[in-house]
Write an enzyme that holds these catalytic residues in place. Structure first.
Site, PDB file in Angstrom:
ATOM      1  N   SER A   1      42.154  -1.974 -18.446  1.00  0.00           N
ATOM      2  CA  SER A   1      42.084  -1.157 -19.584  1.00  0.00           C
ATOM      3  C   SER A   1      41.039  -1.851 -20.807  1.00  0.00           C
ATOM      4  CB  SER A   1      43.460  -1.292 -20.511  1.00  0.00           C
ATOM      5  OG  SER A   1      43.858  -2.498 -20.728  1.00  0.00           O
TER       6      SER A   1
ATOM      7  N   SER B   1      40.309  -7.088 -16.974  1.00  0.00           N
ATOM      8  CA  SER B   1      41.246  -6.111 -17.730  1.00  0.00           C
ATOM      9  C   SER B   1      40.915  -4.712 -17.245  1.00  0.00           C
ATOM     10  CB  SER B   1      41.309  -6.448 -19.243  1.00  0.00           C
ATOM     11  OG  SER B   1      41.880  -5.700 -19.635  1.00  0.00           O
TER      12      SER B   1
ATOM     13  N   ARG C   1      48.443  -8.918 -12.323  1.00  0.00           N
ATOM     14  CA  ARG C   1      47.461  -8.938 -11.130  1.00  0.00           C
ATOM     15  C   ARG C   1      45.971  -8.992 -11.163  1.00  0.00           C
ATOM     16  NH1 ARG C   1      49.524  -6.023  -6.183  1.00  0.00           N
ATOM     17  NH2 ARG C   1      47.386  -4.995  -6.158  1.00  0.00           N
ATOM     18  N   SER C   2      45.881  -8.835 -12.588  1.00  0.00           N
ATOM     19  CA  SER C   2      44.431  -8.798 -12.787  1.00  0.00           C
ATOM     20  C   SER C   2      43.952 -10.641 -12.821  1.00  0.00           C
ATOM     21  CB  SER C   2      43.753  -8.121 -14.289  1.00  0.00           C
ATOM     22  OG  SER C   2      44.134  -7.047 -14.177  1.00  0.00           O
TER      23      SER C   2
ATOM     24  N   GLU D   1      42.145  -3.747 -23.292  1.00  0.00           N
ATOM     25  CA  GLU D   1      42.763  -3.628 -24.485  1.00  0.00           C
ATOM     26  C   GLU D   1      44.009  -4.620 -24.512  1.00  0.00           C
ATOM     27  OE1 GLU D   1      41.720  -2.002 -27.075  1.00  0.00           O
ATOM     28  OE2 GLU D   1      40.443  -0.894 -26.238  1.00  0.00           O
TER      29      GLU D   1
ATOM     30  N   ARG E   1      37.593 -20.358  -5.474  1.00  0.00           N
ATOM     31  CA  ARG E   1      36.239 -20.290  -4.777  1.00  0.00           C
ATOM     32  C   ARG E   1      35.354 -21.079  -5.571  1.00  0.00           C
ATOM     33  NH1 ARG E   1      38.039 -20.001  -0.270  1.00  0.00           N
ATOM     34  NH2 ARG E   1      38.229 -18.210   1.098  1.00  0.00           N
TER      35      ARG E   1
ATOM     36  N   ASP F   1      34.633 -12.727  -4.242  1.00  0.00           N
ATOM     37  CA  ASP F   1      34.237 -13.331  -3.086  1.00  0.00           C
ATOM     38  C   ASP F   1      32.645 -13.031  -2.813  1.00  0.00           C
ATOM     39  OD1 ASP F   1      36.328 -14.857  -2.476  1.00  0.00           O
ATOM     40  OD2 ASP F   1      37.352 -13.234  -1.360  1.00  0.00           O
TER      41      ASP F   1
ATOM     42  N   SER G   1      45.619  -0.691  -8.553  1.00  0.00           N
ATOM     43  CA  SER G   1      45.420  -1.581  -7.317  1.00  0.00           C
ATOM     44  C   SER G   1      44.009  -1.674  -6.924  1.00  0.00           C
ATOM     45  CB  SER G   1      46.063  -1.214  -5.982  1.00  0.00           C
ATOM     46  OG  SER G   1      47.642  -1.770  -6.194  1.00  0.00           O
TER      47      SER G   1
ATOM     48  N   GLU H   1      41.996  -4.008  -9.124  1.00  0.00           N
ATOM     49  CA  GLU H   1      42.577  -5.223  -8.897  1.00  0.00           C
ATOM     50  C   GLU H   1      41.677  -6.095  -7.619  1.00  0.00           C
ATOM     51  OE1 GLU H   1      46.521  -4.585 -11.183  1.00  0.00           O
ATOM     52  OE2 GLU H   1      46.260  -4.435  -8.883  1.00  0.00           O
TER      53      GLU H   1
HETATM   54  O1  LIG Z   1      44.422  -5.287 -16.610  1.00  0.00           O
HETATM   55  P1  LIG Z   1      44.766  -4.927 -17.903  1.00  0.00           P
HETATM   56  O2  LIG Z   1      44.459  -3.416 -18.362  1.00  0.00           O
HETATM   57  O3  LIG Z   1      44.431  -5.864 -18.844  1.00  0.00           O
HETATM   58  O4  LIG Z   1      46.314  -4.718 -17.768  1.00  0.00           O
HETATM   59  C1  LIG Z   1      47.023  -5.963 -17.168  1.00  0.00           C
HETATM   60  C2  LIG Z   1      48.203  -5.306 -16.654  1.00  0.00           C
HETATM   61  O5  LIG Z   1      48.017  -4.777 -15.440  1.00  0.00           O
HETATM   62  C3  LIG Z   1      48.375  -5.228 -14.326  1.00  0.00           C
HETATM   63  O6  LIG Z   1      47.820  -6.231 -13.684  1.00  0.00           O
HETATM   64  C4  LIG Z   1      48.861  -4.307 -13.204  1.00  0.00           C
HETATM   65  O7  LIG Z   1      49.459  -3.054 -13.771  1.00  0.00           O
HETATM   66  C5  LIG Z   1      50.040  -5.909 -15.003  1.00  0.00           C
HETATM   67  O8  LIG Z   1      50.611  -6.812 -14.406  1.00  0.00           O
HETATM   68  C6  LIG Z   1      49.387  -6.332 -16.362  1.00  0.00           C
HETATM   69  O9  LIG Z   1      50.440  -6.309 -17.171  1.00  0.00           O
END
Ligand SMILES: O=P(O)(O)OC[C@H]1O[C@](O)(CO)[C@@H](O)[C@@H]1O
Length: 187
Positions: free
Chosen positions: A88, A86, A46-47, A90, A57, A162, A151, A154
């Site tokens: 994390s 990201s 999702r990131s 990591e 954009r 935006d 979420s 993200e």
């Molecule tokens: O944003 P990070 O810590 O790099 O982790 C990416 C992970 O997080 C998510 O975007 C959501 O948990 C996963 O789809 C993906 O595996």
């Protein structure tokens, strides 16, 4: 709770996270984007989806932008910017790509919850998004919101993207008052 009320609480959580973001760091990111010859975006899951929306954009306002991993993505050159998201800081595939981008003379920028992470140490421009994470103890600095998983992080990436477009369009002279002339016309 009704779904629209859940969404309203999520907007409040998002607002509170936004209020704690370092404006000077965001201004540095906008400057790095505006000055880059080309911008490459990359993330996982999702990131990455959020950064793809931002990349669209950036294209709309006339910047040269690519998504790492697409079959038509060209080579990163010295003077280009790699923008990562990201939570994390990591994720191994991002660490590999960031390391390579630096070897090639690129600048690395990062949106993350953890500025002290491996990616945070690699990046020249780091934006800390103070979203809830289960990797830290709960407390006044880390309050669980209403949304699940990552979420809040993200969606903060999405809204910040935006918001940066509003300021970047001003600096590049692009007028946001009308539709995006460059938007895909084969859809
Ligand atoms: O944003 P990070 O810590 O790099 O982790 C990416 C992970 O997080 C998510 O975007 C959501 O948990 C996963 O789809 C993906 O595996």
């Amino acid at each position: 709770m009704e779904t629209q009320s859940v969404a309203g609480v999520a907007c409040t959580d998002l607002y509170q996270a936004m209020a704690r973001i370092d404006g000077a760091a965001l201004a540095r990111l906008e400057q790095a984007i505006a000055e880059a010859n080309a911008i490459f975006v990359f993330g996982a899951g999702r990131s990455l989806l959020m950064l793809k929306a931002f990349a669209m954009r950036l294209m709309h306002i006339g910047l040269n932008v690519h998504v790492v991993g697409d079959v038509v993505t060209p080579a990163l050159q010295k003077g280009d910017l790699l923008l990562l998201a990201s939570a994390s800081g990591e994720t191994a595939s991002l660490v590999n790509v960031a390391t390579k981008a630096k070897q090639l003379g690129g600048t690395v920028a990062l949106l993350t919850i953890f500025p002290e992470s491996t990616l945070g140490k690699l990046a020249e421009v780091v934006i800390r998004i103070p979203a809830y994470t289960d990797k830290l103890p709960d407390g006044p600095e880390n309050v669980k919101g209403i949304l699940p998983g990552g979420s809040l992080f993200e969606e903060a990436v999405m809204v910040l993207g935006d918001a940066m477009i509003v300021n970047l369009a001003q600096s590049t002279g692009y007028r946001l008052t009308k539709g995006f002339a460059l938007h895909a016309n084969l859809e």
